[in-house]
Design an enzyme around this catalytic site. Structure first.
Site, PDB file in Angstrom:
ATOM      1  CB  SER B 223      25.241  -2.002  25.243  1.00  0.00           C
ATOM      2  OG  SER B 223      24.562  -2.012  24.021  1.00  0.00           O
ATOM      3  CD  GLU B 437      19.751   2.073  27.054  1.00  0.00           C
ATOM      4  OE1 GLU B 437      19.320   1.800  28.180  1.00  0.00           O
ATOM      5  OE2 GLU B 437      20.355   1.252  26.332  1.00  0.00           O
ATOM      6  CG  HIS B 446      20.213  -7.783  19.619  1.00  0.00           C
ATOM      7  ND1 HIS B 446      21.363  -8.347  19.102  1.00  0.00           N
ATOM      8  CD2 HIS B 446      20.633  -6.824  20.483  1.00  0.00           C
ATOM      9  CE1 HIS B 446      22.426  -7.744  19.630  1.00  0.00           C
ATOM     10  NE2 HIS B 446      22.002  -6.802  20.464  1.00  0.00           N
TER      11      HIS B 446
END
EC number: 3.1.3.1
Lengths: 658, 658
Positions: B223, B437, B446
């Protein structure tokens, strides 16, 4: 509106028992079924059948005595118009007879384990070959069991009576997802400092959309009913094509809908063709003309492709102008063909040139209708034809029926370019429709052989590139809408690299997994790096090395038990699993991974994911953003001027003699 | 052209040793490094640093004696122009000093296992804060070791001196793929007979593109460097932001590139803000202002956000107008903050309102710069805030540093809407840039907690929906370019349903897998079906039941060892794996699946896949089709008129006092 609301409430109440693992009838949560069901869309003038069913469960959670109401009534009304009986509305002089049958189903996995099936008796009527010409909403009402009502509101889309595109070429990458396209780019094209030195042809399309692939009655689809959505604007049920699945025992009496090529031939008399690397009776090519809820009825479906539906009156195309692919077993006289007949002979009788190999294909006259069947079953994949051609000899797939290997094989590109030549020659000013399918992207993903799947994806891209060039040479590029999409996805993903040498030499399964490099340790693609002694002469848009030491590490969201080593299988397609257990011969130096699918599954399965739609040419601007799979049909049909306000039908002879 | 060809050949020859699991320096396959390397693109006037390195390997396959050439020469020429020294070309009066250092790396996994590192001595020079104003190609040449040459050709994109969009809002769904968007739609929206009764806001965007996320030196990204590509038009290396990674030991001296907000503030003085559900020093929010190759240096990066780069002369924004998210540990005085300082105090000194909870956020004045830090670390996810709020009490995350739970928490929507109010109020006619975001789509994927990831994706969609409404109310909708994209993907996929009751009750791992229903047996989504006693009051665009008996069956292309039962974890985020082994407390009624990642991995990893880009507003038409991640920056920057032919710089005071 009241009736709509009622239908919704009934649906909500009943879905706990009927909307999961097993369903009584997916499109019918109540005991009264209108098929096509609520919220279906139609092109103006598109022909279809309407079936009504009343269900009487004998046992199970819905049991109601088991005697279906035969005195049900059915009406239809256009918004703001008069309510009429179905027969009166459509001018059907002879009211269809009541049909009766029974079927059974399991309410859930516990019922299945216990062998406790739920039996349902059915009364039904079907109204065949009707059409709605005026855009707007229509409400169909079924009344049954005295007090029960099921309604369906149908929408007829706007008129579209004028052609904007002369030709349409629809490429279908079967099972192709954005993840796979990204991986294929990585294998076939080189990056320098983050910038691709060349790109996929797909990357050059100006317009991109996403389409939703779900079935009408389940959120997963197969290639049969997803093809139906693309070709007819009507979603269907797994294994069904060109029909809405009913509950009757007859696989060929389900209510039909007219397809893009049936419309195109009926309205404009245009030429059409299908090309596939699968056997021609497989779902994606055959769904252009097939009307059945059982995709496995291969022989009868080849008969339908040539001669149309033979048990009911129905629009027919007079047969394709071009039909290229595999599947000789459904043409050769024998158990695979309809009534054991010789379909090579039957096509020849109708004036088709017959090609059984690439040499014959190239020599076939462009002016005649053309059948090309180059092997039994599916065509060997691009990697076996181009990288490991010795594997071709392992097949007994000669299309003549001789017990030998078919080795003079065209690929998707050769078939597609020839198809365009024939269609262009034969179509004159009327234009043509061609569907060209890269079938083994799906078939190889099913057996987890992603290298072979990506090889066929690159072949598709190479074919699209060559198609642009061909159309430009013919002066047809700007008159042709080119659409590339998929019918569904597979959950394939690349997540790093694998040092295959290191993996192979580690002693334990857990240690072998250390060969995977993630994030910065994935490095760059080694498929584009020249290696001494490795050259396949397969062109600049394909890998120069399919078996590098550092291979992509990739996997599936769902898979059967298998063994992984991330290397290409040099001797032929991977067989990861047999009878629910890891194959003893698969990736013998790899590590075993247990799967997430039912333990008896030997293959991977389809994905829920939306799939990309690429468009270029007239009407391209209508393909941006996100839409339903059925909208691909409506966009193409609208662009082709197939939404007609009257029954615009050329004479039968005009169709079949063309 | 000769020099280009030579560079290519050197690359091809060297890549076998340097382009995989470990690399000497990813952007430098030869022993002479030009950084930025070959084929990089710049906005006209975008400021950047240039580093040259000459490598002298002491041992290993590239060993050349270990004495780096300090007498290297560097030149630059515009196409058709004169070749000049770097210093002369850029008018640098003081030639930078030679720097020297050493580093080591492993050539492959065998070398790593054996502990055999390759040592490299380096001589280097860096030219700081230069810019190219004239569009076209520039060739930079490094000559070293008498006969060796490394060249880099850079392209300056066309001028874009006029604003087309007043405001830009960039939504980043961290880790968000098309597969996840499809799954979120299935959970939050109901279908009837194949037709969605409501849709995602994303589904309404008129223009769709795909962007390629790969790093400059590996095909996988993280990222940090993917954010850099989106914000600066320059791909970087895993963990690096706002710089090209060099080989020096200093994490803050790498060659920098100017970011979108630095450009916007310098050229137009516009307001800007960042909102994230992550801690604010996390890669996606911090990369707007960060210049380091180590994303983990959280404290210093908060200092950079407020005060700009402090070790070199560099454009700075004067600090964000809005900064909302988590991560109090990098603001509270202590080990997490820069030099142990109190950054709440430092922001307050610069005139920021400080909000530590949702109540304060709502009350904060729209006219002042606003810092909102609502918890330590990441914000709890939407599902824990809305469906299982009792889980919030399990955290010790109060942003004041008190040992208690933060419970008065805003979500992405509340933060984003407040951010728009502040930015709109403060920006006047100059407009604003906002990055918002949804960070935990990635974070929850994850740990394989796809339910929580999809909850946050639906929250993002809900936020976008509310943003449209807010902009419409403000009269700004048609002046605002709204772009929604991701920085990378995860290999998440839905492949069917699971009867979780049946799964739970089966006695063996293999039998549990029979609970999965594929194809027609997936049925319809049960997340949208009302169930008595189950209601979260979370609105019409979210599931009404997060824990239905028939749940989606989903998985990852790559994952660590874990246990699956397909149910949502009611007590908090899933912890599938600890120390490389299946967690004893995860999905205890599920079945064990061994992973495909290195056995010591405890989490899933990123995907190669291209990710979608949705656009609406001025310049939307430039976002169709497929493009590189850096092009998202160039499209936005072009739309904002940031490609300038002169050094258009407001005074420093104009920036910082704004």
């Amino acid at each position: 509106m009241l009736s709509m609301r009622r239908a919704f409430l009934l649906l909500a109440a009943a879905s706990a028992t009927t909307a999961q693992t097993y369903q009584r009838l997916g499109t019918c949560p109540t005991l009264g079924c209108v098929i096509p069901p609520d919220q279906q869309d139609f092109l103006p003038g598109q022909q279809f059948d309407i079936r009504f069913e009343v269900h009487a469960p004998v046992n199970g959670s819905e049991a109601n005595g088991g005697i279906p109401d035969e005195a049900f009534s059915v009406t239809i009304a256009k918004d703001g118009g008069q309510t009429k009986s179905i027969a009166e509305f459509f001018g059907i002089t002879e009211e269809p007879a009541i049909e009766k049958w029974s079927f059974s189903w399991y309410e859930d996995l516990y019922a299945k384990d216990a062998g406790e099936a739920s039996l349902v008796h059915v009364a039904s009527k079907i109204y065949r070959r009707v059409a709605l010409y005026e855009p707007g909403d229509y409400t169909v009402t079924l009344k049954y069991y005295s007090t029960e009502t099921t309604t369906a509101t149908w929408t007829v889309r706007p008129l579209a009576e004028h052609k904007r595109a002369k030709n349409v070429i629809l490429f279908v990458g079967d099972g192709m997802t954005t993840n796979m396209i990204t991986a294929a780019r990585l294998l076939g094209h080189k990056t320098v400092n983050g910038k691709y030195q060349s790109l996929l042809k797909l990357d050059e399309f100006p317009v991109l959309g996403h389409q939703m692939t779900h079935s009408i009655d389940s959120f997963m689809t197969d290639s049969a009913n997803s093809a139906s959505a693309l070709y007819s604007g009507h979603k269907s049920t797994v294994n069904a094509m060109g029909v809405y699945a009913d509950s009757s025992p007859d696989l060929f009496d389900d209510p039909k809908v007219e397809t893009i090529v049936e419309l195109l031939r009926r309205i404009w008399g245009s030429a059409w063709g299908a090309v596939s690397t699968a056997f021609l009776a497989d779902a994606t090519p055959i769904a252009l003309t097939a009307h059945t809820r059982s995709r496995g009825t291969y022989g009868p479906l080849i008969e339908q492709a040539l001669n149309g539906v033979n048990n009911y009156s129905w629009p027919h195309t007079g047969g394709p102008d071009v039909y290229f692919g595999g599947g000789a077993e459904n043409f050769l006289p024998g158990s695979g063909s309809y009534k054991g007949q010789d379909y090579f002979a039957k096509f020849a009788e109708k004036g088709y040139s017959i090609s059984l190999n690439k040499t014959a294909l190239e020599a076939a006259p462009d002016s005649e209708r053309a059948l090309g069947v180059f092997c039994k079953s599916n065509l060997p994949v691009w990697i076996d034809r181009n990288v490991f051609p010795e594997n071709l000899n392992s097949y007994t797939n000669d299309p003549s029926g001789a017990k030998k290997a078919a080795t003079d094989l065209p690929g998707l590109k050769e078939m597609t370019l020839k198809a365009i030549d024939v269609l262009h020659k034969r179509s004159g000013n009327e234009g043509f429709f061609l569907m060209s399918e890269a079938a083994s992207i799906d078939k190889q993903m099913h057996v987890l052989d992603y290298q072979r799947a990506l090889g066929d994806l690159l072949e598709l891209d190479d074919t699209i590139r060559a198609t642009f060039k061909k159309l430009e040479e013919l002066g047809e590029l700007d008159h042709t809408l080119i659409v590339v999409t998929a019918d569904h996805g597979h959950g394939f993903d690349v997540f790093g690299n694998a040092d295959t040498k290191y993996l192979s030499e580690q002693p334990t399964d857990r240690e072998k997994r250390s060969a995977v490099g993630i994030y910065q340790n994935s490095g760059l693609s080694q498929y584009t790096v020249e290696q001494e002694g490795v050259s396949y002469n397969t062109g600049s848009n394909f890998p120069v090395n399919w078996d590098p030491r550092y291979a992509i590490a990739a996997g599936m969201g769902a898979s059967p038990d298998r063994r992984e080593n991330y290397q290409i299988n040099r001797t032929g397609s991977r067989i990861p699993n047999t009878r629910g257990y890891v194959s003893a011969f698969d990736n013998t130096d790899g590590f075993v991974v247990n799967g997430t699918l039912p333990a008896d599954e030997t293959q991977g399965v389809h994905s829920l994911t939306d799939v990309p739609v690429y468009a270029r040419g007239p009407c391209q601007e209508t393909f941006g953003g996100t839409f339903n799979s059925i909208d691909v049909f409506f966009k193409i049909a609208t662009c082709l001027g197939l939404g007609q306000s009257t029954n615009k039908t050329l004479t039968d002879s005009a169709c079949s003699a063309k």
